[in-house]
Write an enzyme that holds these catalytic residues in place. Sequence first.
Site, PDB file in Angstrom:
ATOM      1  N   ASP A  82       0.653  -1.344  -0.220  1.00 52.75           N
ATOM      2  CA  ASP A  82      -0.071  -0.137  -0.079  1.00 52.75           C
ATOM      3  C   ASP A  82       1.000   0.861   0.237  1.00 52.75           C
ATOM      4  O   ASP A  82       1.667   1.517   0.586  1.00 52.75           O
ATOM      5  CB  ASP A  82      -0.519   0.640   0.906  1.00 52.75           C
ATOM      6  N   ASP A 104       1.994   5.263  -5.347  1.00 52.50           N
ATOM      7  CA  ASP A 104       1.027   6.701  -4.510  1.00 52.50           C
ATOM      8  C   ASP A 104       2.079   7.578  -5.340  1.00 52.50           C
ATOM      9  O   ASP A 104       2.720   7.853  -4.996  1.00 52.50           O
ATOM     10  CB  ASP A 104       1.318   6.863  -3.939  1.00 52.50           C
ATOM     11  N   GLU A 134      -3.132   5.984  -8.082  1.00 54.58           N
ATOM     12  CA  GLU A 134      -4.105   7.111  -7.052  1.00 54.58           C
ATOM     13  C   GLU A 134      -3.688   8.441  -8.288  1.00 54.58           C
ATOM     14  O   GLU A 134      -2.799   8.790  -8.769  1.00 54.58           O
ATOM     15  CB  GLU A 134      -3.782   7.968  -5.957  1.00 54.58           C
ATOM     16  N   HIS A 210      -9.975   5.947  -0.153  1.00 49.94           N
ATOM     17  CA  HIS A 210      -9.129   5.210   0.440  1.00 49.94           C
ATOM     18  C   HIS A 210     -10.163   6.058   1.658  1.00 49.94           C
ATOM     19  O   HIS A 210     -10.369   7.225   1.266  1.00 49.94           O
ATOM     20  CB  HIS A 210      -7.498   6.149   0.462  1.00 49.94           C
ATOM     21  N   GLY A 211      -9.455   6.005   3.136  1.00 52.96           N
ATOM     22  CA  GLY A 211      -9.645   6.626   3.884  1.00 52.96           C
ATOM     23  C   GLY A 211     -10.972   6.478   4.099  1.00 52.96           C
ATOM     24  O   GLY A 211     -12.018   6.909   4.416  1.00 52.96           O
ATOM     25  N   ASN A 232     -10.262   1.178   1.524  1.00 56.55           N
ATOM     26  CA  ASN A 232      -9.120   0.989   2.322  1.00 56.55           C
ATOM     27  C   ASN A 232      -9.117   0.871   3.982  1.00 56.55           C
ATOM     28  O   ASN A 232     -10.110   2.618   3.750  1.00 56.55           O
ATOM     29  CB  ASN A 232      -8.104   2.033   1.361  1.00 56.55           C
TER      30      ASN A 232
HETATM   31  P1  13P Z   1      -8.015   4.851   6.831  1.00 53.86           P
HETATM   32  O1  13P Z   1      -6.603   4.731   8.101  1.00 53.86           O
HETATM   33  O2  13P Z   1      -8.265   6.655   7.550  1.00 53.86           O
HETATM   34  O3  13P Z   1      -9.111   3.688   7.035  1.00 53.86           O
HETATM   35  O4  13P Z   1      -7.267   4.987   5.686  1.00 53.86           O
HETATM   36  C1  13P Z   1      -6.992   3.590   4.988  1.00 53.86           C
HETATM   37  C2  13P Z   1      -6.032   3.782   4.086  1.00 53.86           C
HETATM   38  O5  13P Z   1      -6.456   4.911   2.490  1.00 53.86           O
HETATM   39  C3  13P Z   1      -5.048   2.941   4.018  1.00 53.86           C
HETATM   40  O6  13P Z   1      -4.391   3.126   2.324  1.00 53.86           O
END
Ligand code: 13P
Length: 287
Positions: A82, A104, A134, A210-211, A232
Amino acid sequence: MAIATLRDILPQAQAQGCAVGSFNAADYSMAEAILEASAEMQVPVIVSVAEAHFRYLDVPGFVRYLRERAAELPIPVVIHLDHGTSLTVIRSGLELGFSSVMIDGSALPYAENAALTKEVVKAAHTLGASVEAELGHVGGGEGNLTEGTEADPANFTDPKQAAQFVEETRVDALAVSIGTVHGPYRGEPRLELELLAEIRSQTAVPLVLHGGSGLKEHDFRQAIARGITKVNFFTENSLAGVEAVRELLSRGRPVGYPDLIASAKARMKTVVARQIAVFGTENLRGL
Ligand code: 13P
């Protein structure tokens, strides 16, 4: 079952209108929580190891262990690097046995991001590994646990550029910036669902969110309905493990280290299982 790539699972997720969780493992107990929950639910999973977490790990040994575990489980497991930041890291990750990588280049200008991604695609595809890149930039950071971050619309993904980027680079999956951030949010997260639908209409490539931590169930469902096939997820899982440890310690009795680790793992396993249900991954049972 075999060690899988994103190509083995994301097109199927797209066809079934669901997503596959990409859960970060920063140590063995996180990895076991992810693998056990997925195996019990009989769904494919992506175990992500972030370059930012390499410092906590003996990476060659960890990848060896993930490959062995994946090979013995009855589900497809993608072993994904990742947020790789350079061709050098990607190449050594591929050598170690990652079946999938993310490059990335999202902080770079478009042409540089595309050129770097093309190099990574060449290196990875030669070895049969899959590639995520990305375009646009998802901000924040998992280390930023106190303040949280707000998404910056200036960094959102441009739909036409996304189509061009996929065409040029031949990536297997594309991470998009549509309102999420890594780590905790400042205020309420707001997904740009129309933008996501527009990106989906411009390119058929599997899209990545992501996030994932901090989003609500309906956010995921709406994003998946508009083409997200990989989510993610890290921070909430990590904090849940810590909370379990805190609860155990707060009972005021002596606690042994194995019980501490077991409580964190058990809690993370319930979080992973909950997210798998939210992502609808059970539609891919038996893949
Ligand atoms: P979070 O930690 O906000 O869940 O995001 C994880 C992520 O996007 C890893 O690439």
